[in-house]
Design an enzyme around this catalytic site. Structure first.
Site, mmCIF file in Angstrom:
data_model
loop_
_atom_site.group_PDB
_atom_site.id
_atom_site.type_symbol
_atom_site.label_atom_id
_atom_site.label_comp_id
_atom_site.label_asym_id
_atom_site.label_seq_id
_atom_site.Cartn_x
_atom_site.Cartn_y
_atom_site.Cartn_z
ATOM 1 N N ARG A 28 0.939 -1.287 -0.073
ATOM 2 C CA ARG A 28 -0.024 -0.109 -0.040
ATOM 3 C C ARG A 28 0.878 1.205 0.011
ATOM 4 O O ARG A 28 0.446 2.216 0.397
ATOM 5 C CB ARG A 28 -0.999 0.181 1.065
ATOM 6 N N ARG A 32 -3.433 6.742 0.880
ATOM 7 C CA ARG A 32 -3.960 7.579 1.570
ATOM 8 C C ARG A 32 -2.996 8.502 2.356
ATOM 9 O O ARG A 32 -3.495 9.649 2.651
ATOM 10 C CB ARG A 32 -5.183 7.236 2.498
ATOM 11 N N ARG A 41 -7.112 11.004 -6.103
ATOM 12 C CA ARG A 41 -8.271 10.183 -5.644
ATOM 13 C C ARG A 41 -9.509 11.103 -5.600
ATOM 14 O O ARG A 41 -10.481 10.477 -6.053
ATOM 15 C CB ARG A 41 -8.038 9.503 -4.285
ATOM 16 N N ASP A 78 -6.974 -3.429 -7.277
ATOM 17 C CA ASP A 78 -7.365 -3.834 -5.947
ATOM 18 C C ASP A 78 -7.792 -5.254 -6.194
ATOM 19 O O ASP A 78 -8.099 -6.065 -7.179
ATOM 20 C CB ASP A 78 -8.888 -3.211 -5.662
ATOM 21 N N TYR A 153 -14.727 -12.631 0.230
ATOM 22 C CA TYR A 153 -15.518 -11.629 0.010
ATOM 23 C C TYR A 153 -16.769 -11.995 -0.886
ATOM 24 O O TYR A 153 -17.938 -11.565 -0.699
ATOM 25 C CB TYR A 153 -14.877 -10.525 -0.449
#
Length: 348
Positions: A28, A32, A41, A78, A153
């Site tokens: 990552r 952010r 973003r 992702d 998921y």
């Protein structure tokens, strides 16, 4: 596997070399914690649309390379792009994370597996754009979620509320309906193999398999949900003609990481934050390793951060090792703490 003397440092380690300093990149690392990423973003509210915009995803991939000069870039994407390619609705809710719709029938998904790479060709376009700008001494990494992690998921779907932190619903399915889960895993193996081939064809020099939910599995489930699907995936990727090295990341596998290293034909094993140094040494005796600084310690910074970096260097630095975190970098990590680590390693 042999590499040329001028190959990127990461590729040398994956070939089994012990280097003067470990190559370094962070999971990552595009994200952010960077103000430039947050600004980028904000231009695309929908996260999936952002991932599938080659120009913006390439920019996000390159931002930490410009700021820190990591030894490798990992494509911005992702792990939940694969379910979308197989016909399951995927969306992200602010503050809540991913949500998935009703699971399509396995037969319907099976018909889409060979086209998974083409369905996600924008990721390949991102890789090509990044490779064109990335310096030759820096490696480019592609990736995919491992079959079991993606399956958790997909099985939990939109109503993922029970046992959220342990993927309890998916694990219950694995016990109650093992044949159905095995069929889904086989579909994911095939789709993921085609997706990884597309990434290698587009310029990825390394491919990583993220098994984020190997944690807490008893050894029989670890065998059926992690080991066997990874073995099948690696074999299928090679059958498709992919020759680049593979890194497997069975996060949370604890001592089972040794078994993973011995039984799965990846070129390196990424270790998580909780992996003891001695276990890491034993895995490193089998093949190169990656890891495993605690992201929370990176957030904290200070003398304890320096001390842990030194411990990792002392324990693993004499063998083939890629310096990384044991999990992804956190959104509120101070940038100067990243610089602190890179200076301590001698990478900056």
């Amino acid at each position: 596997m042999t590499v040329s003397p001028d190959a990127p440092l990461l590729l040398k380690v994956l070939a089994g070399e012990a280097t003067a300093r470990p190559p370094v990149w962070f999971m990552r690392q595009a994200g952010r914690y960077l103000p430039e990423y947050r600004a980028l973003r904000a231009t695309t509210p929908d996260f999936i649309a952002f991932c599938l915009n080659p120009e913006k995803a390439a920019e996000a991939t390159l931002q930490p390379m410009r700021r820190f000069g990591f030894d490798a870039a990992i494509v911005f994407a992702d792990i939940l792009l694969i379910p979308q390619a197989l016909g399951q609705e995927v969306w992200f809710e602010a503050g809540e994370g991913p949500r998935l719709g009703i699971l399509p029938p396995v037969e319907a998904m099976r018909d889409l597996t060979a086209g998974a790479g083409e369905a996600l060709k924008q990721v390949g376009q991102t890789l090509s754009l990044v490779r064109a700008e990335l310096e030759p001494e820096r490696a480019l990494i592609g990736f995919a979620g491992a079959p079991w992690t993606v399956a958790t998921y997909m099985l939990d779907g939109a109503a993922r509320t029970i046992g959220k932190g342990e993927r309890a619903q998916a694990r219950t399915y694995a016990y109650a309906e093992p044949d159905k889960v095995a069929a889904l895993l086989d579909v994911l193996v095939e789709a993921t193999a085609h997706y990884l081939k597309m990434q290698a064809d587009a310029g990825a020099q390394v491919l990583k398999i993220f098994e984020s939910w190997a944690e807490g599995l008893p050894d029989d489930l670890f065998k059926s949900l992690v080991l066997r699907p990874h073995q099948k995936l690696v074999r299928r990727v090679r059958e498709l003609g992919v020759t680049v090295p593979l890194i497997g990341f069975p996060r949370g596998s604890a001592a089972l990481a040794e078994r993973y290293a011995a039984e799965v034909d990846v070129q390196a094993v990424a270790l998580d934050t909780a992996c003891p140094l001695e276990v890491g040494k034993r895995v490193q005796a089998i093949k190169p390793i990656q890891g495993a600084l605690d992201p929370l310690l990176l957030r904290a910074g200070g003398p304890m951060l320096d001390r842990r970096v030194d411990q990792l260097l002392e324990a693993w630095g004499q063998g083939p090792w890629i310096f990384n975190l044991g999990h992804g970098i956190l959104p509120d990590v101070p940038i100067n703490h990243v610089e602190q680590v890179l200076k301590r390693i001698g990478a900056q």
